[in-house]
Design a protein around this motif. Structure first.
Motif, PDB file in Angstrom:
ATOM      1  N   TRP A 276      28.263  11.361 -31.354  1.00  0.00           N
ATOM      2  CA  TRP A 276      27.167  11.101 -30.405  1.00  0.00           C
ATOM      3  C   TRP A 276      25.964  11.893 -30.892  1.00  0.00           C
ATOM      4  CZ3 TRP A 276      27.349   7.368 -26.924  1.00  0.00           C
ATOM      5  CH2 TRP A 276      28.575   6.977 -26.374  1.00  0.00           C
ATOM      6  N   SER A 277      24.881  11.231 -31.273  1.00  0.00           N
ATOM      7  CA  SER A 277      23.686  11.930 -31.765  1.00  0.00           C
ATOM      8  C   SER A 277      22.590  11.898 -30.702  1.00  0.00           C
ATOM      9  CB  SER A 277      23.180  11.273 -33.055  1.00  0.00           C
ATOM     10  OG  SER A 277      22.916   9.907 -32.872  1.00  0.00           O
ATOM     11  N   SER A 278      21.998  13.056 -30.488  1.00  0.00           N
ATOM     12  CA  SER A 278      20.985  13.198 -29.442  1.00  0.00           C
ATOM     13  C   SER A 278      19.714  12.420 -29.796  1.00  0.00           C
ATOM     14  CB  SER A 278      20.632  14.671 -29.243  1.00  0.00           C
ATOM     15  OG  SER A 278      19.553  14.803 -28.331  1.00  0.00           O
ATOM     16  N   GLN A 279      19.190  11.689 -28.796  1.00  0.00           N
ATOM     17  CA  GLN A 279      17.943  10.934 -28.951  1.00  0.00           C
ATOM     18  C   GLN A 279      16.795  11.524 -28.128  1.00  0.00           C
ATOM     19  OE1 GLN A 279      18.117   8.022 -31.112  1.00  0.00           O
ATOM     20  NE2 GLN A 279      19.951   9.264 -31.508  1.00  0.00           N
ATOM     21  N   GLY A 280      17.069  12.625 -27.467  1.00  0.00           N
ATOM     22  CA  GLY A 280      16.039  13.249 -26.652  1.00  0.00           C
ATOM     23  C   GLY A 280      16.350  13.120 -25.169  1.00  0.00           C
TER      24      GLY A 280
ATOM     25  N   GLU B  57      19.276   9.399 -10.225  1.00  0.00           N
ATOM     26  CA  GLU B  57      18.221   8.441 -10.561  1.00  0.00           C
ATOM     27  C   GLU B  57      17.706   8.746 -11.961  1.00  0.00           C
ATOM     28  OE1 GLU B  57      14.439   6.353  -8.274  1.00  0.00           O
ATOM     29  OE2 GLU B  57      14.803   8.510  -7.968  1.00  0.00           O
ATOM     30  N   LEU B  58      17.581   7.693 -12.792  1.00  0.00           N
ATOM     31  CA  LEU B  58      17.178   7.847 -14.180  1.00  0.00           C
ATOM     32  C   LEU B  58      16.066   6.879 -14.530  1.00  0.00           C
ATOM     33  CD1 LEU B  58      20.720   7.774 -15.850  1.00  0.00           C
ATOM     34  CD2 LEU B  58      19.420   9.815 -15.232  1.00  0.00           C
ATOM     35  N   GLY B  59      15.199   7.304 -15.455  1.00  0.00           N
ATOM     36  CA  GLY B  59      14.227   6.438 -16.086  1.00  0.00           C
ATOM     37  C   GLY B  59      14.329   6.591 -17.589  1.00  0.00           C
ATOM     38  N   ILE B  60      14.672   5.506 -18.297  1.00  0.00           N
ATOM     39  CA  ILE B  60      14.944   5.572 -19.730  1.00  0.00           C
ATOM     40  C   ILE B  60      13.968   4.665 -20.455  1.00  0.00           C
ATOM     41  CG2 ILE B  60      16.731   5.310 -21.487  1.00  0.00           C
ATOM     42  CD1 ILE B  60      18.511   4.940 -18.675  1.00  0.00           C
ATOM     43  N   ALA B  61      13.262   5.194 -21.423  1.00  0.00           N
ATOM     44  CA  ALA B  61      12.330   4.369 -22.195  1.00  0.00           C
ATOM     45  C   ALA B  61      13.102   3.296 -22.949  1.00  0.00           C
ATOM     46  CB  ALA B  61      11.538   5.237 -23.163  1.00  0.00           C
ATOM     47  N   LYS B  62      12.673   2.045 -22.799  1.00  0.00           N
ATOM     48  CA  LYS B  62      13.343   0.954 -23.500  1.00  0.00           C
ATOM     49  C   LYS B  62      13.301   1.153 -25.014  1.00  0.00           C
ATOM     50  CE  LYS B  62      12.860  -2.937 -20.261  1.00  0.00           C
ATOM     51  NZ  LYS B  62      12.241  -4.265 -20.062  1.00  0.00           N
ATOM     52  N   SER B  63      12.210   1.726 -25.489  1.00  0.00           N
ATOM     53  CA  SER B  63      12.046   1.912 -26.937  1.00  0.00           C
ATOM     54  C   SER B  63      13.124   2.824 -27.523  1.00  0.00           C
ATOM     55  CB  SER B  63      10.665   2.479 -27.243  1.00  0.00           C
ATOM     56  OG  SER B  63      10.483   3.732 -26.592  1.00  0.00           O
ATOM     57  N   SER B  64      13.736   3.656 -26.676  1.00  0.00           N
ATOM     58  CA  SER B  64      14.775   4.565 -27.163  1.00  0.00           C
ATOM     59  C   SER B  64      16.158   3.923 -27.163  1.00  0.00           C
ATOM     60  CB  SER B  64      14.810   5.827 -26.297  1.00  0.00           C
ATOM     61  OG  SER B  64      15.211   5.522 -24.973  1.00  0.00           O
ATOM     62  N   LEU B  65      16.252   2.663 -26.681  1.00  0.00           N
ATOM     63  CA  LEU B  65      17.544   1.982 -26.578  1.00  0.00           C
ATOM     64  C   LEU B  65      17.706   0.884 -27.613  1.00  0.00           C
ATOM     65  CD1 LEU B  65      17.808   1.680 -22.689  1.00  0.00           C
ATOM     66  CD2 LEU B  65      19.010   3.321 -24.173  1.00  0.00           C
ATOM     67  N   GLY B  66      16.823   0.846 -28.622  1.00  0.00           N
ATOM     68  CA  GLY B  66      16.925  -0.162 -29.658  1.00  0.00           C
ATOM     69  C   GLY B  66      16.613  -1.542 -29.122  1.00  0.00           C
ATOM     70  N   THR B  67      17.234  -2.554 -29.706  1.00  0.00           N
ATOM     71  CA  THR B  67      17.014  -3.934 -29.289  1.00  0.00           C
ATOM     72  C   THR B  67      17.956  -4.263 -28.131  1.00  0.00           C
ATOM     73  OG1 THR B  67      16.377  -4.584 -31.516  1.00  0.00           O
ATOM     74  CG2 THR B  67      17.032  -6.347 -30.005  1.00  0.00           C
ATOM     75  N   LEU B  68      17.378  -4.627 -26.994  1.00  0.00           N
ATOM     76  CA  LEU B  68      18.172  -4.920 -25.807  1.00  0.00           C
ATOM     77  C   LEU B  68      18.540  -6.394 -25.769  1.00  0.00           C
ATOM     78  CD1 LEU B  68      16.196  -2.909 -23.102  1.00  0.00           C
ATOM     79  CD2 LEU B  68      18.400  -2.309 -24.088  1.00  0.00           C
TER      80      LEU B  68
ATOM     81  N   LEU C 207      19.846  11.755 -23.775  1.00  0.00           N
ATOM     82  CA  LEU C 207      20.297  10.467 -24.275  1.00  0.00           C
ATOM     83  C   LEU C 207      20.977  10.642 -25.629  1.00  0.00           C
ATOM     84  CD1 LEU C 207      20.262   7.310 -24.077  1.00  0.00           C
ATOM     85  CD2 LEU C 207      18.072   7.403 -25.304  1.00  0.00           C
ATOM     86  N   PHE C 208      22.165  10.033 -25.791  1.00  0.00           N
ATOM     87  CA  PHE C 208      22.915  10.092 -27.043  1.00  0.00           C
ATOM     88  C   PHE C 208      23.186   8.670 -27.533  1.00  0.00           C
ATOM     89  CE2 PHE C 208      23.962  13.961 -24.773  1.00  0.00           C
ATOM     90  CZ  PHE C 208      23.920  14.945 -25.738  1.00  0.00           C
ATOM     91  N   LEU C 209      23.148   8.497 -28.870  1.00  0.00           N
ATOM     92  CA  LEU C 209      23.500   7.238 -29.511  1.00  0.00           C
ATOM     93  C   LEU C 209      24.865   7.382 -30.170  1.00  0.00           C
ATOM     94  CD1 LEU C 209      22.836   4.382 -30.743  1.00  0.00           C
ATOM     95  CD2 LEU C 209      21.729   5.641 -32.631  1.00  0.00           C
ATOM     96  N   TYR C 210      25.726   6.395 -29.942  1.00  0.00           N
ATOM     97  CA  TYR C 210      27.060   6.413 -30.551  1.00  0.00           C
ATOM     98  C   TYR C 210      26.983   5.777 -31.931  1.00  0.00           C
ATOM     99  CZ  TYR C 210      32.082   5.721 -31.120  1.00  0.00           C
ATOM    100  OH  TYR C 210      33.387   5.762 -31.576  1.00  0.00           O
ATOM    101  N   THR C 211      27.462   6.463 -32.936  1.00  0.00           N
ATOM    102  CA  THR C 211      27.477   5.932 -34.309  1.00  0.00           C
ATOM    103  C   THR C 211      28.847   6.149 -34.913  1.00  0.00           C
ATOM    104  OG1 THR C 211      26.656   8.030 -35.196  1.00  0.00           O
ATOM    105  CG2 THR C 211      25.023   6.347 -34.667  1.00  0.00           C
ATOM    106  N   GLY C 212      29.240   5.227 -35.804  1.00  0.00           N
ATOM    107  CA  GLY C 212      30.500   5.358 -36.512  1.00  0.00           C
ATOM    108  C   GLY C 212      31.550   4.407 -35.992  1.00  0.00           C
TER     109      GLY C 212
END
Length: 913
Positions: free
Chosen positions: A597-601, A613-624, A585-590
């Motif tokens: 793209w910074s790695s979030q794990g 098929e993917l399972g992504i923790a909501k907590s890693s996606l910030g405020t949805l 998982l990567f977060l886009y910044t800037g």
């Protein structure tokens, strides 16, 4: 009240913080239930044999009949089948007669009845010159002959347990009653029994226990017979009865029940409670000790029999010990043919209707707590409170299924519950609770909850037969076509969504996604994209042709421009915040040229050539946001795109399931904090919110409220035609329902021919600044996907002094969009919490209750004939209160304690002994 905490139904999702309590109404009807009640006797005499008739047996079960010599009517599904082996006293049983017994079993099964079996060799009382009304020789068989016959009967008994209720000891003596016998010690001549007599009887009983299926009981004629068998020939009448820890484990002590063929005849039931001595001891009347032994023992084993003589009134009358002894001794069945001089007295004495209802078990639902939503493959929890108001518990094992039946397709899914009805003892409140798993294959949809208490004996031969299923004693619950009990609740099943633990397993398999709609089917090489979420995770499934690498882009905030918004050439109209590339998982910044793209794990992912098929923790996606956007790209080994979904310039939209919210209708608004406002434009009323779950629509209005209020509801989005009410406040909306001061009305008619028809009350609390309502969806007809609301405050003259919204159109609310989408109403705080004890009682009753609002309270004890036995009333302050009521001189039997406080009524059942 004594409580028995057992394990049973628990079906609510562990993540649900709230649930709905359903209350039930007791039925006092006399209805059929298997394995209990008055029986019909049929002799099968070998020398003049008449087989059982399916038509006759079905008629006894389905149509009320007057027993021979009776003045009352019954229906029965219990048959005493007494095989009289008079032709075989000195020979083996021929195959032709064994075949007749097998045919009888088949007929009983087809007719939906259960058999109490007895075998004997004579039913004739021979006369002679002995000076008594009956004289030897009596005509029964020898011990060796009996043991041979039991061996012959064993395979037929073993293979037909599904139609056997119990087997009586029989074989010995005239009528198989163990007394007047040629071979086992005649107590009428000897004055007692010898050690050898007891040993011979024990040998016969031992053979019968071995021949009868281990899941069925053998009933002995005299309590002392069980003591001698369990503890030896020298066992005294003070030998211990069985305990709950020994019950129903298929040991000998757990399988020996009782039958009394002279019930209520003389104080000793004509010798039933005698000590018949041994070689070294004399016979003596031991009624007090042996009756107490039987009362304790019969809590866990079957007790039945017949009345004997009407010469002992008032002992055997309603005003005497009839109902008291049936309750004390846990009677399951009685003979409807004999002795009807006694039975008829119960009809004329007024207790026959109670006896017919209470013979055996009778389970009454009090209330139950269920969730409104769960997910396939997820855990569920529920609580059910019920009473056994019968004389006994069921003797034989049952399995219990919670049935989930789809309200559209009627497809059924069953969950086994971990409870044993044989421990639901009479006179006790049973609280049932359990956690189970909903079958993973249950499709998304709404499901009615039903309870099936079934018999699985003989490999489930009668498991699906309603005639062999237990009916609960409540109005409106029984389904005669299925044998199910409708629990009056509908639960919404989702697949892994709705804030729960979910049932999506990230394993590259698509079966657990079968009930979930695709959010896009328009793509290049990728043909389907699905999304789902629960309390912790967001799940994604892409199908089609998946190449070497992949990227999944997620827009979590619905912004297209500004910082942290990545725009790809594929979905140029969507600003993406996160990307998953090959499991990271990567977060886009800037912004502009300064971005990264910074790695979030890592995330949970499985990729095959056709499935991602993917399972992504909501907590890693910030405020949805309430809805997010998703796009998936398939890339070759050079990271060149070779497929994508969706095909347009905008990513596919997915609506996040709202979090669970527990709403209590108590006039407090704090539990609505996460629910969206549907209007803030009003006069004096400044805020309007709405929420719903599977059962209720909730409304919260805040501002300034006067004396009265009206809440208008448009359920169909029509503005013209019949049944569409238009007010001056909201002239563009046609309302179908109105709540005025806690009463729900439906608008009917058109033009000058119209009216508001009262439907009933709703749960409502109004203060000077808050109005809060819960309206049952079932009372609102068919709801459109979007409904409209308008709230008005009125003064004492019913003139409008405030309203919301201020526009000409009611405030729109989308069903299922609120934070209470999967919740259930928490009940309005109970005015009083009632408990009563001891129960049963013979001297005094303690009524314990809590009052949360000071005011008038009344306590009444009412008979089942609606006659008031006792009453008390007074003004009580807030707090816990304790009353002692003398019941010693009140009529014996079942009664009701009715507590009225704050306009609410609570009722508990009691037994006065």
């Amino acid at each position: 009240m004594k409580k028995c905490y057992l394990t049973m139904l628990l079906l609510s999702m562990a993540f649900l913080g709230y649930s709905q309590t359903v209350t039930y109404t007791e039925s006092f009807d006399d209805f059929m239930n298997p394995d209990r009640g008055f029986y019909a006797p049929f002799n099968g005499v070998a020398s003049s044999f008449t087989p059982l008739s399916q038509t006759t047996l079905e008629g006894l079960r389905t149509t009320s009949f007057t027993p021979y010599g009776g003045t009352y009517t019954v229906r029965t599904s219990v048959i005493l089948r007494h095989y009289v082996l008079d032709s075989y006293v000195n020979s083996t049983i021929p195959q032709s007669f064994l075949d007749k017994i097998e045919d009888d079993f088949d007929v009983a099964r087809a007719a939906g009845v259960r058999l109490v079996l007895r075998f004997s060799y004579t039913i004739t009382a021979p006369t002679g010159s002995c000076g008594s009304w009956i004289c030897p020789p009596y005509g029964d068989a020898s011990k060796s002959r009996i043991l041979g016959h039991i061996s012959q009967l064993k395979p037929y008994l073993q293979s037909n347990d599904d139609v056997i209720l119990a087997v009586q000891n029989g074989f010995i003596g005239v009528w198989g009653e163990q007394y007047y016998t040629d071979h086992f010690g005649d107590a009428s001549v000897q004055g007692k029994l010898t050690d050898q007599n007891w040993t011979d009887r024990i040998d016969v009983l031992d053979a019968l226990l071995d021949a009868v299926p281990s899941n069925r009981m053998v009933q002995v004629r005299y309590p002392q017979m069980k003591q001698k068998y369990i503890y030896g020939v020298s066992a005294s009448v003070s030998s211990s009865a069985m305990t709950s820890g020994q019950a129903h484990d298929q040991s000998d002590i757990a399988r020996l029940g009782h039958h009394n063929d002279c019930f209520l005849a003389a104080s000793d039931d004509q010798g039933t409670y005698w000590d018949y001595g041994t070689s070294s001891t004399s016979a003596s009347n031991q009624t007090s000790t042996l009756k107490a032994y039987t009362a304790t023992d019969s809590k866990y084993v079957i007790q039945g029999g017949e009345t004997c003589s009407d010469a002992f009134s008032p002992q055997n009358d309603c005003s005497g010990q009839a109902v008291y002894d049936m309750n004390l001794l846990n009677y399951t069945y009685l003979n409807s043919d004999y002795n009807n001089d006694v039975n008829n007295d119960w009809q004329s004495g007024g207790c026959m209707s109670e006896i017919k209802r209470r013979l055996g078990y009778r389970f009454v639902l009090d209330d139950a707590t269920f969730p409104s939503s769960a997910s396939a493959g997820g855990s569920l929890s529920i609580t059910i409170n019920l009473d056994n108001v019968g004389f006994a518990a069921p003797a034989n094992e049952r399995e219990i299924d919670l049935v989930l039946r789809n309200t559209s397709s009627s497809a059924e899914y069953k969950v086994g519950l971990n409870a044993d009805v044989r421990f639901w003892l009479p006179g006790q409140l049973v609280t049932l609770s359990e956690t189970v798993t909903v079958p993973a294959g249950v499709p998304v949809g709404n499901y009615d909850l039903l309870l099936h208490i079934k018999d699985m004996s003989n490999g489930g031969a009668v498991a699906s037969r309603p005639e062999y299923s237990i009916r609960l004693a409540n109005t409106g619950v029984w389904e005669s076509s299925t044998g199910y009990n409708d629990l009056g609740h509908t639960i919404a099943i989702s697949t892994g969504g709705g804030g729960g633990s979910g049932s999506i397993v990230v394993d590259g398999q698509t079966g657990d996604w079968s009930g979930i709609a695709a959010i896009s089917t328009s793509g290049s090489n990728l043909t389907s994209l699905k999304a789902e979420d629960d309390a912790s995770n967001l799940y994604l499934l892409a199908q089609g042709t998946i190449s070497t690498n992949y990227q999944v882009f997620i827009d979590t905030d619905n912004n297209s421009f500004g910082s942290n918004e990545y725009t790809s050439s594929q979905w140029s109209s969507t600003g993406m915040n996160y990307m998953i590339e090959n499991g990271t998982l990567f977060l886009y910044t800037g912004n502009g040229s300064s971005w990264s793209w910074s790695s979030q794990g890592s995330v949970s992912s499985v990729k095959t050539s056709s499935v991602l098929e993917l399972g992504i923790a909501k907590s890693s996606l910030g405020t949805l946001a309430s809805s997010i956007n998703v796009g998936v790209s398939s890339l070759n080994s050079s990271y060149v795109g070779v497929g994508a979904i969706p095909a347009g310039t905008t990513a596919a939209q997915y609506t996040i399931a709202p979090p669970a919210v527990s709403i209590t209708v108590d006039g407090q608004a704090s539990d609505w904090s996460s629910v969206s406002t549907i209007s803030t434009s009003g006069s004096n009323i400044t805020s309007l919110k709405a929420a719903d779950n599977g059962t209720y629509v909730y409304v919260l209005a805040q501002g300034t409220f006067s004396t009265h209020y009206e809440v208008f509801i448009d359920t169909d989005n029509n503005t013209s035609g019949s049944n569409e009410y238009t007010t001056s406040n909201w002239s563009s909306t046609g309302f179908n329902y109105m709540v005025e001061n806690g009463t729900l009305y439906q608008y009917t008619g058109t033009g000058s021919n119209w009216s508001w028809s009262s439907i009933g009350s709703v749960t409502a609390v109004k203060s000077g600044s808050v109005l809060e309502l819960a309206i049952a969806k079932s009372s609102l007809g068919t709801l459109a996907s979007t409904i409209s609301l308008g709230v008005a405050s009125l003064n004492s003259s019913y003139s409008v002094v405030g309203s919301i919204p201020s526009s000409s159109t009611g405030a729109a609310y989308v069903i299922g969009s609120s934070g209470a989408r999967i919740g259930e109403q928490s009940k309005v705080n109970e005015v009083s919490q009632l408990s009563v004890y001891p129960n049963p009682t013979s001297s005094y009753l303690v009524v314990d209750h809590e009052v949360s609002n000071g005011g008038p309270v009344s306590i009444e004890i009412i008979g089942l004939d609606a006659r008031k036995y006792s009453s008390w009333s007074g003004y009580l302050e807030v707090g816990r209160h304790h009353h002692e009521i003398d019941v010693e001189n009140l009529p014996k039997g079942l009664a009701l304690v009715k507590l009225t406080a704050g306009g609410q009524v609570q009722v508990k059942k009691i037994i006065i002994q």
